[in-house]
Scaffold this motif. Structure first.
Motif, PDB file in Angstrom:
ATOM      1  N   ILE A 246       0.857  -1.185   0.000  1.00 53.18           N
ATOM      2  CA  ILE A 246       0.000   0.000   0.000  1.00 53.18           C
ATOM      3  C   ILE A 246       0.892   1.232   0.000  1.00 53.18           C
ATOM      4  O   ILE A 246       1.748   1.392   0.879  1.00 53.18           O
ATOM      5  N   ILE A 247       0.716   2.072  -1.003  1.00 50.06           N
ATOM      6  CA  ILE A 247       1.390   3.371  -1.024  1.00 50.06           C
ATOM      7  C   ILE A 247       0.384   4.424  -0.591  1.00 50.06           C
ATOM      8  O   ILE A 247      -0.619   4.662  -1.269  1.00 50.06           O
ATOM      9  N   GLU A 248       0.669   4.991   0.543  1.00 47.75           N
ATOM     10  CA  GLU A 248      -0.203   5.983   1.178  1.00 47.75           C
ATOM     11  C   GLU A 248       0.343   7.376   0.837  1.00 47.75           C
ATOM     12  O   GLU A 248       1.281   7.866   1.449  1.00 47.75           O
ATOM     13  N   ASP A 249      -0.249   7.982  -0.183  1.00 44.73           N
ATOM     14  CA  ASP A 249       0.202   9.283  -0.700  1.00 44.73           C
ATOM     15  C   ASP A 249      -0.586  10.371   0.037  1.00 44.73           C
ATOM     16  O   ASP A 249      -1.753  10.598  -0.253  1.00 44.73           O
ATOM     17  N   GLU A 250       0.044  11.059   0.985  1.00 45.45           N
ATOM     18  CA  GLU A 250      -0.721  11.881   1.922  1.00 45.45           C
ATOM     19  C   GLU A 250      -0.241  13.328   2.080  1.00 45.45           C
ATOM     20  O   GLU A 250       0.080  13.778   3.184  1.00 45.45           O
ATOM     21  N   PRO A 251      -0.214  14.116   1.020  1.00 40.31           N
ATOM     22  CA  PRO A 251       0.183  15.518   1.177  1.00 40.31           C
ATOM     23  C   PRO A 251      -0.856  16.368   1.909  1.00 40.31           C
ATOM     24  O   PRO A 251      -0.535  17.440   2.423  1.00 40.31           O
ATOM     25  N   TYR A 252      -2.118  15.892   1.956  1.00 37.49           N
ATOM     26  CA  TYR A 252      -3.206  16.680   2.560  1.00 37.49           C
ATOM     27  C   TYR A 252      -3.616  16.169   3.936  1.00 37.49           C
ATOM     28  O   TYR A 252      -4.630  16.611   4.483  1.00 37.49           O
ATOM     29  N   TYR A 253      -2.837  15.265   4.497  1.00 33.63           N
ATOM     30  CA  TYR A 253      -3.257  14.552   5.709  1.00 33.63           C
ATOM     31  C   TYR A 253      -3.630  15.493   6.853  1.00 33.63           C
ATOM     32  O   TYR A 253      -4.584  15.227   7.598  1.00 33.63           O
ATOM     33  N   PHE A 254      -2.908  16.577   7.013  1.00 29.50           N
ATOM     34  CA  PHE A 254      -3.158  17.458   8.150  1.00 29.50           C
ATOM     35  C   PHE A 254      -4.224  18.524   7.859  1.00 29.50           C
ATOM     36  O   PHE A 254      -4.540  19.323   8.729  1.00 29.50           O
ATOM     37  N   LEU A 255      -4.766  18.508   6.659  1.00 29.70           N
ATOM     38  CA  LEU A 255      -5.839  19.450   6.313  1.00 29.70           C
ATOM     39  C   LEU A 255      -7.197  18.780   6.521  1.00 29.70           C
ATOM     40  O   LEU A 255      -8.063  18.791   5.655  1.00 29.70           O
ATOM     41  N   GLN A 256      -7.383  18.183   7.687  1.00 28.96           N
ATOM     42  CA  GLN A 256      -8.626  17.481   8.005  1.00 28.96           C
ATOM     43  C   GLN A 256      -9.606  18.482   8.616  1.00 28.96           C
ATOM     44  O   GLN A 256      -9.571  18.774   9.805  1.00 28.96           O
ATOM     45  N   THR A 257     -10.475  18.994   7.753  1.00 28.25           N
ATOM     46  CA  THR A 257     -11.344  20.114   8.122  1.00 28.25           C
ATOM     47  C   THR A 257     -12.626  19.677   8.824  1.00 28.25           C
ATOM     48  O   THR A 257     -13.348  20.513   9.364  1.00 28.25           O
ATOM     49  N   GLY A 258     -12.959  18.392   8.801  1.00 28.21           N
ATOM     50  CA  GLY A 258     -14.183  17.924   9.447  1.00 28.21           C
ATOM     51  C   GLY A 258     -15.415  18.159   8.598  1.00 28.21           C
ATOM     52  O   GLY A 258     -15.351  18.678   7.484  1.00 28.21           O
ATOM     53  N   GLN A 259     -16.551  17.790   9.140  1.00 27.98           N
ATOM     54  CA  GLN A 259     -17.815  17.891   8.411  1.00 27.98           C
ATOM     55  C   GLN A 259     -18.183  19.340   8.152  1.00 27.98           C
ATOM     56  O   GLN A 259     -17.964  20.213   8.992  1.00 27.98           O
ATOM     57  N   TYR A 260     -18.769  19.590   6.975  1.00 29.22           N
ATOM     58  CA  TYR A 260     -19.276  20.922   6.653  1.00 29.22           C
ATOM     59  C   TYR A 260     -20.670  21.104   7.234  1.00 29.22           C
ATOM     60  O   TYR A 260     -21.515  20.211   7.145  1.00 29.22           O
ATOM     61  N   TYR A 261     -20.897  22.270   7.829  1.00 28.76           N
ATOM     62  CA  TYR A 261     -22.223  22.658   8.319  1.00 28.76           C
ATOM     63  C   TYR A 261     -22.623  23.980   7.673  1.00 28.76           C
ATOM     64  O   TYR A 261     -21.774  24.855   7.458  1.00 28.76           O
TER      65      TYR A 261
END
Length: 497
Positions: A246-261
Motif C-alpha cells: 500500500i502506497i499511502e500518498d498523503e500531502p493533505y493529511y493534516f488538512l482534516q477540516t471535518g464535516q461541513y455545516y
C-alpha cells in the motif's frame, strides 16, 4: 523483536539488478579525522560562495493565526554558517552548516532533518508495530511515486488505483508502461468489498502480479474524499491476504477540516489553543499506523503545509524497501537541495515537535475557514432549482483543498441532440465555456483511471456517463474565490435555464 516481512519478491527487475553506488559506500570515511580522503570529487567548502544564510520565521504557538502580522517578539531570527565549527554546541542537532548541506553525501537526508521526521512519525503514527522502520528524505511525492514505480514495477505490471486518481499518478504509470486497475468509489472513497471482489477474481496467469495500491486516503485529489478508519483496516487486511504493498500518498493529511455545516448550524471556530493530544487523537488513523508487516510506504510532503518548492518530502516504511529506493536516489536525484534541507531543518528544530504541531493546527484552521466559505459560496450562487432537482450536486469535502461539483448531463435540453448523448462531449463544452467566462475549473475526465484489465481480456472499456468539475479553495483569497464560483454558477445557469 518484530521485524518487517520480506517483500523483496515484489521488487522490479531493475531494482533487483541495481547495486549500491560504489562511490557512495565510501562517503562514510569523509568525516573520519584519521582518513585523508582522496576518494571522491568533493570540492573544498572554502570554495562555496556563501558564508552564511539567514532567515526569519514566526515563533510558535502562532496565537493570532499563521497568516497574521507579527511583531519582533513573535519572530525567530536564525543564521546558518558555512562552517560546522561556527555552530554552537546547543544548536548542533538542529543546524546543518553549509559545508555539510552543500556537499555530496547524506543521500538519505541529513540527520537533523530525518531525525525530526522520525520523531514526528512516532507522535502521529505511533510507529511501534515493527522495529525496522526508517525514513528517507526526498524531493516530494511526485518523485516518491516515480522512484516507487521504478523499484517495484516492470513494464506490463499492474497497480491498483482509485477510480478517480491524481492525473500525474496516472501519467507517471502510463509513461513507464505500468497498467492501472481502478477501484470503484463512493462518497467515502474506495469500497473494500469491491476491492475484495476484484482481488478474488484476479487472474494472475493472464494479468500478472499486482504490485501495489496507491491512494490519497485523506482529502483525495480530485474528489476530496477521506477513507474512514474501518475501511482502512479492511483494505490493509486485503493487502496482507493478497500480498501487495500500500502506497499511502498523503500531502493533505493534516488538512482534516471535518464535516461541513451550513452557516446557521456551524459551530464557531475557537481562538483558544488546541491541545496537541486532542489534535493528534482527532486525526484519522493512517495506514502506516496500522502496518504490522512493513507493507505500507507512506509519502509525506511539506508542499501543502510549508511550501511546494521547498522540494522536501519523505518516505516512511520498512528499512529494506527504503534501501532499494535509496540505491535509485543515489544515481538520480542524490538528495533534496542542501539549501532547502538546512533552512527547513533549522526552522523545524527551532519550533520543535510541539511548535510544528501548532503550525499544523493553524494551517488546518485556515483551510477549514476557506472550505466553509467556498461551500457557502457555491450554495449562494448556484441556482436553487438546479440543486433541488439534483441537476447539480455540491460535494463538501472533509479534508484537503479540493471540492467537486457533480453535474447531470441528461438534464440538459440538447444533451441527446447536440451532444449525441455523449457525457464527455458535454463536459468538454462546459469546460470551454467556463474558461471563456474567466474561471478555471478542471473537468473530471482528466482524473479517470483507465481500466487495462478490460482491454487485456479482449473487451472495450465503457465510457463513463457521469461528469464532475474539480475546484480548489487554496489558490486565491476569499474575494477571488467567491468571484470565481459566481462565474462558474453563471455558466451552469445559462446552460440549464
Amino acid at each position: 523483536m518484530v521485524l518487517a516481512k520480506d517483500l523483496s519478491h515484489l521488487l522490479s527487475e531493475e531494482a533487483k539488478a541495481r547495486r549500491p553506488s560504489p562511490l557512495k559506500t565510501c562517503i562514510k570515511y569523509f568525516n573520519d579525522p584519521n582518513i585523508i580522503f582522496l576518494g571522491g570529487g568533493l570540492p573544498l567548502s572554502d570554495y562555496f560562495p556563501w558564508f552564511d544564510i539567514s532567515g526569519t520565521s514566526p515563533k510558535p504557538p502562532f496565537a493570532n493565526g499563521i497568516g497574521a502580522p507579527l511583531n519582533e517578539q513573535e519572530l525567530i531570527n536564525f543564521k546558518i554558517p558555512r562552517d560546522k565549527i561556527d555552530v554552537a554546541v546547543d544548536e548542533e542537532f538542529g543546524t546543518i552548516s553549509l559545508d555539510k548541506a552543500l556537499q555530496y553525501g547524506f543521500s538519505q537526508g541529513h540527520p537533523q532533518l530525518r531525525n525530526f521526521f522520525i520523531e514526528h512519525n512516532k507522535i502521529i503514527h505511533k510507529m511501534d508495530k515493527y522495529e525496522d522502520h526508517e525514513v528517507l528524505a526526498t524531493i516530494g511525492n511526485t518523485w516518491n511515486l516515480e522512484s516507487a514505480l521504478r523499484c517495484l514495477c516492470d513494464k506490463g505490471d499492474y497497480i491498483l488505483v482509485e477510480q478517480y486518481a491524481f492525473s500525474s499518478t496516472l501519467a507517471a504509470a502510463e509513461a513507464q508502461g505500468v497498467k492501472t486497475c481502478p477501484i470503484p468509489m463512493d462518497a467515502d472513497g474506495i469500497i473494500p468489498e469491491k476491492l475484495e471482489e476484484l482481488l478474488a477474481k484476479w487472474d494472475e496467469k493472464k494479468l500478472g502480479k499486482i504490485k501495489f495500491l496507491i491512494l490519497v486516503a485523506t482529502g483525495s485529489n480530485p474528489k476530496g474524499l477521506s477513507l474512514p478508519e474501518d475501511r482502512r483496516q479492511k483494505v490493509y487486511e486485503l493487502a496482507c491476504k493478497y500480498d501487495f504493498i500500500i502506497i499511502e500518498d498523503e500531502p493533505y493529511y493534516f488538512l482534516q477540516t471535518g464535516q461541513y455545516y451550513a452557516a446557521e448550524d456551524r459551530p464557531a471556530l475557537s481562538d483558544e489553543k488546541v491541545p496537541h493530544d486532542q489534535f493528534v487523537n482527532g486525526l484519522v488513523k493512517s495506514f502506516l499506523s496500522l502496518d504490522t508487516e512493513g507493507r505500507v510506504l507512506r509519502f509525506d510532503s511539506l508542499s501543502k503545509v510549508m511550501g511546494p518548492n521547498t522540494r522536501i518530502g519523505w518516505i516512511s516504511g520498512q528499512k529494506n524497501l527504503l534501501a532499494e529506493l535509496l540505491k535509485f536516489h543515489e544515481v538520480s536525484i542524490q538528495s533534496p537541495s542542501g539549501f532547502s534541507q538546512s533552512i527547513v531543518a533549522k526552522t523545524l528544530n527551532e519550533w520543535g515537535q510541539e511548535g510544528f504541531l501548532d503550525w499544523l493546527i493553524g494551517v488546518r484552521k485556515e483551510y477549514t475557514i476557506k472550505r466553509d466559505f467556498c461551500i457557502d459560496s457555491l450554495y449562494k450562487h448556484i441556482p436553487k432549482k438546479l440543486l433541488d432537482d439534483k441537476t447539480v450536486v455540491v460535494n463538501p469535502p472533509i479534508a484537503g483543498m479540493f471540492f467537486t461539483i457533480d453535474i447531470n448531463p441528461e438534464a440538459h435540453s440538447e444533451f441527446k441532440s447536440k451532444y449525441e448523448g455523449n457525457a464527455k462531449l458535454f463536459e468538454q463544452h462546459l469546460f470551454e465555456k467556463v474558461i471563456k467566462e474567466g474561471v478555471l475549473m478542471v473537468p473530471g475526465a482528466w482524473f479517470e483511471a483507465k481500466d487495462y484489465t478490460v482491454t487485456d481480456k479482449g473487451g472495450i472499456e465503457e465510457p463513463k456517463k457521469e461528469i464532475f468539475f474539480r475546484g480548489t479553495y487554496a489558490a486565491v483569497g476569499l474575494d477571488k474565490l467567491d468571484q470565481g464560483i459566481e462565474r462558474f454558477a453563471k455558466v451552469l445557469e445559462s446552460e440549464f435555464s
